[in-house]
Design an enzyme around this catalytic site. Structure first.
Site, PDB file in Angstrom:
ATOM      1  N   ASP A 144      54.778  41.479  44.448  1.00  0.00           N
ATOM      2  CA  ASP A 144      54.225  40.337  43.735  1.00  0.00           C
ATOM      3  C   ASP A 144      55.093  39.092  43.936  1.00  0.00           C
ATOM      4  O   ASP A 144      56.324  39.166  43.901  1.00  0.00           O
ATOM      5  CB  ASP A 144      54.174  40.709  42.238  1.00  0.00           C
ATOM      6  CG  ASP A 144      53.371  39.725  41.423  1.00  0.00           C
ATOM      7  OD1 ASP A 144      52.165  39.612  41.673  1.00  0.00           O
ATOM      8  OD2 ASP A 144      53.954  39.078  40.529  1.00  0.00           O
ATOM      9  N   GLU A 146      53.343  39.243  48.819  1.00  0.00           N
ATOM     10  CA  GLU A 146      52.416  38.187  48.391  1.00  0.00           C
ATOM     11  C   GLU A 146      53.125  36.858  48.560  1.00  0.00           C
ATOM     12  O   GLU A 146      54.127  36.592  47.878  1.00  0.00           O
ATOM     13  CB  GLU A 146      52.004  38.369  46.924  1.00  0.00           C
ATOM     14  CG  GLU A 146      50.942  37.351  46.524  1.00  0.00           C
ATOM     15  CD  GLU A 146      50.829  37.093  45.023  1.00  0.00           C
ATOM     16  OE1 GLU A 146      49.776  36.617  44.599  1.00  0.00           O
ATOM     17  OE2 GLU A 146      51.805  37.337  44.284  1.00  0.00           O
TER      18      GLU A 146
HETATM   19  C1  NOJ Z   1      50.490  37.289  41.286  1.00  0.00           C
HETATM   20  C2  NOJ Z   1      49.494  38.297  40.809  1.00  0.00           C
HETATM   21  O1  NOJ Z   1      48.616  38.604  41.859  1.00  0.00           O
HETATM   22  C3  NOJ Z   1      48.812  37.697  39.611  1.00  0.00           C
HETATM   23  O2  NOJ Z   1      47.699  38.438  39.206  1.00  0.00           O
HETATM   24  C4  NOJ Z   1      49.832  37.569  38.508  1.00  0.00           C
HETATM   25  O3  NOJ Z   1      49.244  36.922  37.401  1.00  0.00           O
HETATM   26  C5  NOJ Z   1      51.044  36.758  38.979  1.00  0.00           C
HETATM   27  N1  NOJ Z   1      51.500  37.143  40.276  1.00  0.00           N
HETATM   28  C6  NOJ Z   1      52.201  36.954  38.041  1.00  0.00           C
HETATM   29  O4  NOJ Z   1      52.724  38.235  38.211  1.00  0.00           O
END
Ligand code: NOJ
Length: 524
Positions: A199, A262
């Site tokens: 993440d 990500e």
């Molecule tokens: C990215 C995640 O994909 C999202 O759903 C989340 O709210 C934020 N990071 C915070 O962790």
């Protein structure tokens, strides 16, 4: 030999919304396990499961209060082990979501950290004194609205949070934090998980002196307030690459594990996450199909730019949807979503598809009293619509649950569902299945070269080839008919958005109707 994460297809499961076996209206691990035969039939190679760890659910699991357990809502560690075994027995890989930038504010580490200034875990999070006037230490903003800092009254300091105040950011400059987080990754690697989707990888480490972020000169009020500053000192810091390298080194101690990051950054920055000598992420997520307007020239240019920016030997990837973004069928329409499916599954690079996109699910309609997403509540960009329950059948509850689901079922579930679409050769689901089957069968599509072809207007065209075969892909990203001249090439349409065109012989100048897209197996 290619690795599975190069030749394979990743399918994202948002666990709250996939299948509810326990009967509480929220999906669970047993639900995912019950759908493994479906995923096998569909032909995907790996599932990435959004967070299933214990969590107060302020951000639906992206606020983790224990990295080495499973939330009882979803099941238990034993259920997870069983799911993993079953998946592996079917040849499916399992990728866990890992959330290292922040914990939940209810994680015992944070409870300790905030308990006093001299607690041994104080430095595990980012604490700073107020400015002279009592204001936050700098101007950083939270992605979910408001300041990126919250004052802890009892100890008189602010803590930093890139997202909700219930999601305090860890201090990745502290070696103990690194050690604890790598130990958590190791816990799951030892159980046999096939990798992680990390993440907000580009957020992990912040400027050591907390300098103010500069104003964004291109900010427009239709953007969320977070975009009013450029996150120059709060994201994408040079030191992040050391962490990515350490995570990768940990995975490299195991066989064939994948590190997916990500990263929402422009291509030239994105590719740095492959790391020096590719000792970084295997797959820094490439979100261009999500972030760019659905415009042939723009997308053709973006594919070219991305292919050109990849470090030698780095493996590309493409993502069409996820739990944070409006669904493709809502963004470009159901017909174009079929074109998008052909694009995603014929481009060079690992495709990631989002649950439900294969049946053409659209964004749900959520009444204000049904709203769940904190981003929607705080800054108005709700992600609830793309998180509605998977539509399995026309039954009440869409085959997802027998009770009221946590988010409402899509209004079109009676027609748009797995059971109905399985029977219909022309459905989105069967288009996906044929495409996946073709990609699995043809090394040229999995691993072959990508050769762009000149095309005008709404058309996008390219060749994928290896020593065994050549495929020509022609896509019409618009509504109007065109001709596409293919010179002295000849071939047969093997998969088309309009299945009536499959098996058509083509040569000369091919008519391409609006919303048409096809994969042509070339004769030579
Ligand atoms: C990215 C995640 O994909 C999202 O759903 C989340 O709210 C934020 N990071 C915070 O962790």
């Amino acid at each position: 030999m290619a690795e599975w994460w190069q030749s394979g297809i990743v399918y994202q499961v948002y666990p709250r919304s996939f299948a509810d076996v326990s009967g509480d209206g929220i999906g669970d691990l047993a639900g995912i396990a019950s759908k493994l035969p479906y995923l096998e039939w569909l032909g995907v190679d790996a599932i990435w499961i959004s967070p299933v760890y214990p969590s107060p659910m302020a951000d639906h699991g992206y606020d983790v209060s224990n990295y080495v357990d499973i939330h009882p809502l979803f099941g238990s560690v034993a259920d997870f082990d069983a799911l993993l075994r079953d998946a592996h027995a079917r040849g499916l890989k399992v990728i866990l979501d890992f959330v290292p930038n922040h914990t939940s504010s209810e994680h015992p580490w944070f409870l300790e950290s905030r308990s006093s200034r001299d607690n041994p875990k104080r430095d595990w999070y980012l604490w700073a004194d107020p400015r002279a006037d009592g204001a936050p230490p700098n101007n950083w903003l939270s992605v979910f609205g408001g300041p990126g800092w919250t004052l802890d009254e009892s100890t008189g300091q602010y803590y930093c949070h890139a997202f909700l105040k219930e999601q305090p950011d860890l201090n990745w400059r502290n070696p103990e934090v690194r050690h604890a987080m790598y130990a958590a990754m190791k816990f799951w690697l030892d159980r046999g998980v096939d990798g992680f989707r990390v993440d907000v990888l580009w957020h992990l480490i912040k400027d050591a002196t907390f300098r103010d972020n500069p104003k964004n000169p291109d900010y427009s009020p239709d953007q969320t307030p977070y975009n009013s500053l450029l996150p120059v000192y709060s994201t994408d810091q040079p030191e992040v690459h050391e962490i990515v390298r350490e995570m990768r080194a940990l995975l490299d101690r195991y066989e064939s594990r994948v590190l997916i990051g990500e990263v929402y950054l422009p291509v030239q920055r994105l590719v740095t996450y492959y790391g020096v000598d590719q000792r970084g992420a295997h797959l820094p997520f490439n979100f261009q199909l999500i972030t760019l307007p659905w415009h042939a020239e723009r997308i053709a240019a973006a594919i070219g730019e991305y292919e050109g920016a990849l470090p030698v030997g780095a493996w590309p990837n493409w993502v069409l949807g996820n739990h944070d973004q409006p669904r493709i069928a809502s963004r470009v329409g159901r017909e174009q979503a079929r074109v998008a499916a052909i694009l995603l599954l014929t481009l060079r690079g690992t495709p990631t598809l989002y649950y439900g996109d294969e049946i053409g699910m659209r964004d749900g309609v959520i009444r204000p009293d049904e709203a769940e997403d904190p981003q929607g509540k705080n800054v108005g960009l709700s992600r609830d619509p793309q998180r509605t329950p998977m539509q399995w059948s026309a039954e009440p509850g869409a085959g997802f649950s027998t009770v009221k689901p946590w988010l409402p079922i899509g209004l079109d579930a009676e027609r748009c569902n797995v059971e109905v679409e399985r029977q219909d050769e022309r459905s989105s689901l069967n288009l996906y299945r044929r495409l996946i089957e073709l990609r699995r069968r043809e090394s040229a599509l999995q691993l072959g070269e990508y050769i762009p072809l000149a095309a005008s207007g709404d058309l996008l065209a390219f060749i994928r080839q290896d020593a065994s075969r050549r495929f020509l892909v022609v896509l019409n990203l618009g509504h109007h008919s065109h001709h596409f001249p293919i010179g002295d090439l000849r071939g047969e349409v093997v998969v088309a958005a309009d299945s009536f065109r499959e098996r058509e012989r083509v040569s000369g100048s091919i008519p391409v109707f609006g919303e048409d897209a096809f994969v042509i197996a070339l004769d030579h």
